[in-house]
Write a protein that holds these residues in place. Structure first.
Motif, PDB file in Angstrom:
ATOM      1  N   TYR A   1       0.812  -1.209   0.000  1.00 14.87           N
ATOM      2  CA  TYR A   1       0.000   0.000   0.000  1.00 14.87           C
ATOM      3  C   TYR A   1       0.852   1.269   0.000  1.00 14.87           C
ATOM      4  CZ  TYR A   1      -4.602  -2.160   0.608  1.00 14.87           C
ATOM      5  OH  TYR A   1      -5.770  -2.855   0.400  1.00 14.87           O
ATOM      6  N   LEU A   2       1.955   1.267   0.746  1.00 20.52           N
ATOM      7  CA  LEU A   2       2.812   2.451   0.793  1.00 20.52           C
ATOM      8  C   LEU A   2       3.403   2.727  -0.581  1.00 20.52           C
ATOM      9  CD1 LEU A   2       4.300   4.686   2.302  1.00 20.52           C
ATOM     10  CD2 LEU A   2       6.037   3.009   2.937  1.00 20.52           C
ATOM     11  N   GLU A   3       3.863   1.680  -1.251  1.00 17.53           N
ATOM     12  CA  GLU A   3       4.423   1.829  -2.594  1.00 17.53           C
ATOM     13  C   GLU A   3       3.386   2.410  -3.549  1.00 17.53           C
ATOM     14  OE1 GLU A   3       6.453  -1.033  -6.005  1.00 17.53           O
ATOM     15  OE2 GLU A   3       5.203  -1.889  -4.423  1.00 17.53           O
ATOM     16  N   ARG A   4       2.166   1.911  -3.474  1.00 16.76           N
ATOM     17  CA  ARG A   4       1.101   2.379  -4.369  1.00 16.76           C
ATOM     18  C   ARG A   4       0.725   3.833  -4.053  1.00 16.76           C
ATOM     19  NH1 ARG A   4      -3.229  -2.483  -4.297  1.00 16.76           N
ATOM     20  NH2 ARG A   4      -4.359  -1.041  -5.682  1.00 16.76           N
ATOM     21  N   ALA A   5       0.735   4.194  -2.762  1.00 17.39           N
ATOM     22  CA  ALA A   5       0.413   5.568  -2.371  1.00 17.39           C
ATOM     23  C   ALA A   5       1.468   6.548  -2.878  1.00 17.39           C
ATOM     24  CB  ALA A   5       0.293   5.660  -0.856  1.00 17.39           C
ATOM     25  N   LEU A   6       2.732   6.136  -2.836  1.00 16.21           N
ATOM     26  CA  LEU A   6       3.808   7.007  -3.320  1.00 16.21           C
ATOM     27  C   LEU A   6       3.781   7.131  -4.841  1.00 16.21           C
ATOM     28  CD1 LEU A   6       6.737   5.896  -0.971  1.00 16.21           C
ATOM     29  CD2 LEU A   6       5.455   8.046  -0.901  1.00 16.21           C
ATOM     30  N   GLN A   7       3.445   6.046  -5.538  1.00 14.44           N
ATOM     31  CA  GLN A   7       3.322   6.122  -6.991  1.00 14.44           C
ATOM     32  C   GLN A   7       2.244   7.130  -7.386  1.00 14.44           C
ATOM     33  OE1 GLN A   7       2.596   1.962  -7.759  1.00 14.44           O
ATOM     34  NE2 GLN A   7       4.721   1.578  -8.394  1.00 14.44           N
TER      35      GLN A   7
ATOM     36  N   ARG B   1      18.227   7.353  -0.583  1.00 12.77           N
ATOM     37  CA  ARG B   1      17.941   7.257   0.848  1.00 12.77           C
ATOM     38  C   ARG B   1      16.822   6.250   1.108  1.00 12.77           C
ATOM     39  NH1 ARG B   1      19.506  11.994   4.041  1.00 12.77           N
ATOM     40  NH2 ARG B   1      21.022  13.175   2.807  1.00 12.77           N
ATOM     41  N   ALA B   2      15.789   6.288   0.268  1.00 15.30           N
ATOM     42  CA  ALA B   2      14.673   5.365   0.450  1.00 15.30           C
ATOM     43  C   ALA B   2      15.126   3.915   0.293  1.00 15.30           C
ATOM     44  CB  ALA B   2      13.565   5.695  -0.549  1.00 15.30           C
ATOM     45  N   ASP B   3      15.988   3.652  -0.662  1.00 15.40           N
ATOM     46  CA  ASP B   3      16.496   2.285  -0.845  1.00 15.40           C
ATOM     47  C   ASP B   3      17.212   1.776   0.411  1.00 15.40           C
ATOM     48  OD1 ASP B   3      15.507   2.105  -3.387  1.00 15.40           O
ATOM     49  OD2 ASP B   3      17.430   2.423  -4.408  1.00 15.40           O
ATOM     50  N   GLU B   4      17.878   2.678   1.112  1.00 14.66           N
ATOM     51  CA  GLU B   4      18.585   2.287   2.332  1.00 14.66           C
ATOM     52  C   GLU B   4      17.616   2.020   3.486  1.00 14.66           C
ATOM     53  OE1 GLU B   4      21.293   5.488   2.999  1.00 14.66           O
ATOM     54  OE2 GLU B   4      22.667   4.882   1.381  1.00 14.66           O
TER      55      GLU B   4
ATOM     56  N   SER C   1      13.615   2.386  -5.734  1.00 13.63           N
ATOM     57  CA  SER C   1      14.135   2.835  -7.036  1.00 13.63           C
ATOM     58  C   SER C   1      13.737   1.903  -8.168  1.00 13.63           C
ATOM     59  CB  SER C   1      15.659   2.963  -6.970  1.00 13.63           C
ATOM     60  OG  SER C   1      16.258   1.715  -6.682  1.00 13.63           O
ATOM     61  N   ASP C   2      13.260   0.678  -7.848  1.00 13.21           N
ATOM     62  CA  ASP C   2      12.825  -0.249  -8.900  1.00 13.21           C
ATOM     63  C   ASP C   2      11.430   0.053  -9.411  1.00 13.21           C
ATOM     64  OD1 ASP C   2      15.182  -1.667  -8.799  1.00 13.21           O
ATOM     65  OD2 ASP C   2      14.420  -3.270  -7.518  1.00 13.21           O
ATOM     66  N   THR C   3      10.629   0.775  -8.593  1.00 12.60           N
ATOM     67  CA  THR C   3       9.224   0.979  -8.968  1.00 12.60           C
ATOM     68  C   THR C   3       8.768   2.434  -8.958  1.00 12.60           C
ATOM     69  OG1 THR C   3       8.539   0.635  -6.657  1.00 12.60           O
ATOM     70  CG2 THR C   3       8.582  -1.311  -8.101  1.00 12.60           C
ATOM     71  N   LEU C   4       9.561   3.353  -8.420  1.00 11.00           N
ATOM     72  CA  LEU C   4       9.160   4.747  -8.323  1.00 11.00           C
ATOM     73  C   LEU C   4       9.995   5.635  -9.237  1.00 11.00           C
ATOM     74  CD1 LEU C   4       8.779   5.072  -4.418  1.00 11.00           C
ATOM     75  CD2 LEU C   4       6.964   4.700  -6.099  1.00 11.00           C
ATOM     76  N   PHE C   5       9.388   6.646  -9.791  1.00 11.84           N
ATOM     77  CA  PHE C   5      10.045   7.659 -10.622  1.00 11.84           C
ATOM     78  C   PHE C   5      10.787   7.021 -11.801  1.00 11.84           C
ATOM     79  CE2 PHE C   5       9.855   9.446  -6.289  1.00 11.84           C
ATOM     80  CZ  PHE C   5       9.071  10.552  -6.560  1.00 11.84           C
TER      81      PHE C   5
END
Length: 331
Positions: free
Chosen positions: A271-277, A315-318, A326-330
């Motif tokens: 859900y967090l990943e989808r919210a950020l997308q 930073r998020a990857d860490e 970084s694999d799914t955002l931007f």
């Protein structure tokens, strides 16, 4: 009158007042105490050219002006030698005064009256609607010794430079999870906290998305695992301190179904990943718009606008554990 002569007068006045409160009882109010201080000075200076003003301007600093000497009077009914004092900007300071002293009436515990040089007694800056000094009789260390400059040097700095020293001092005292609510340095009344606090749930959808984009960008730690303690703290504090917006349930900003399923109502997934997308556009806009001081404050370094998304992903990857932002955002 020389400095030594003035300080001898302070010793005598404080000794007389201490003896008086221990025999006759304490002064009940600060105004009563200040009046007695003026009366004692008046007796001591009776045969000199220095006159005591018994009807001063109510906001003048320091309280009592005696030629080139000034006395700031503090009173407390508590058993402490510490008190909030004047604004650090000293906009009402008397131009005639060259030497300032603190005279303190402590009515709690064993009542006593004592004095000290004002610059030696300033120990802290407290922020309310504007930064104010805190003073203490016989402190272990003065604020100015911590800042590495004298009171006289600080006094003659422009407001913007005073605030540089004050913010540096305040940041050094921050505990984990704490942030400064005041960042501005334009004048003595400006800061970044709006006077009117608003509830996040009452905002328009457009403003909610804008603020979520800013908070997500500044606080990449929101991608930590769901059970990570305090992962949303900085995001909540940012909304409150910089925008005056109170969000009682911080997780609702990023991981609730109402934000995660906005563009795709199917259940499941991160859900967090989808919210950020869903707020990538708002995050990019925030990266281009936000003041660099915020990145220094939240990331600990200055980052040019064009590099902020790349730095956020790093930073998020860490922070992330079960996925790689970084694999799914931007993309």
């Amino acid at each position: 009158m020389t400095v030594d002569e003035f300080e001898e007068m302070l010793r005598v006045v404080c000794a007389n007042l201490t003896k008086e409160v221990r025999i006759n009882g304490i002064y009940k109010t600060s105004s009563e105490f200040e009046l007695r201080v003026r009366e004692e000075f008046n007796v001591y200076l009776a045969n000199t050219d220095v006159k005591v003003d018994f009807d001063p301007h109510p906001y003048i600093f320091p309280d009592i002006v005696l030629g080139e000497f000034g006395v700031e009077v503090k009173y407390t009914a508590n058993n402490t030698w510490r008190s909030v004092a004047n604004s650090i900007f000293e906009s009402t300071r008397s131009n005639a005064v060259k030497h300032i002293y603190l005279l303190f009436g402590k009515m709690g515990g064993t009542a006593a009256v004592d004095w000290g040089k004002y610059d030696d007694c300033v120990i802290h800056v407290r922020t309310s609607h504007l930064p104010r000094f805190e003073v203490e009789i016989n402190p272990k260390k003065s604020l100015f010794s911590i800042m590495g400059l004298s009171y006289e040097q600080f006094l003659h700095l422009p407001i913007s430079e005073k605030m540089i020293h004050v913010r540096k001092y305040a940041r050094a005292r921050l505990k984990e999870g704490e942030r400064l609510w005041w960042l501005e340095d334009n004048d003595e009344t400006s800061h970044s906290l709006p006077l009117q606090v608003r509830l996040y749930m009452r905002l328009s959808q457009e403003e909610k998305r804008k603020l979520r984009g800013e908070a997500a960008l500044l606080c990449p730690q929101i991608v930590k695992p769901s059970r990570s303690k305090g992962k949303y703290d900085d995001a909540s504090i940012y909304l409150l301190t910089y925008h005056g917006v109170l969000c009682s349930q911080a997780r609702d900003l990023f991981s609730a179904g109402s934000v995660a399923l906005r563009t795709d109502g199917s259940r499941g997934g991160n859900y967090l990943e989808r919210a950020l997308q869903d707020i990538e556009k708002e995050m990019r806009a925030a990266a281009n718009r936000l003041d660099d001081r915020l990145f220094v404050e939240y990331w600990g370094q200055s980052v040019p606008p064009g590099e902020r998304i790349r730095e956020w992903l790093k930073r998020a990857d860490e922070f992330a554990v079960t996925w790689k932002p970084s694999d799914t955002l931007f993309l």
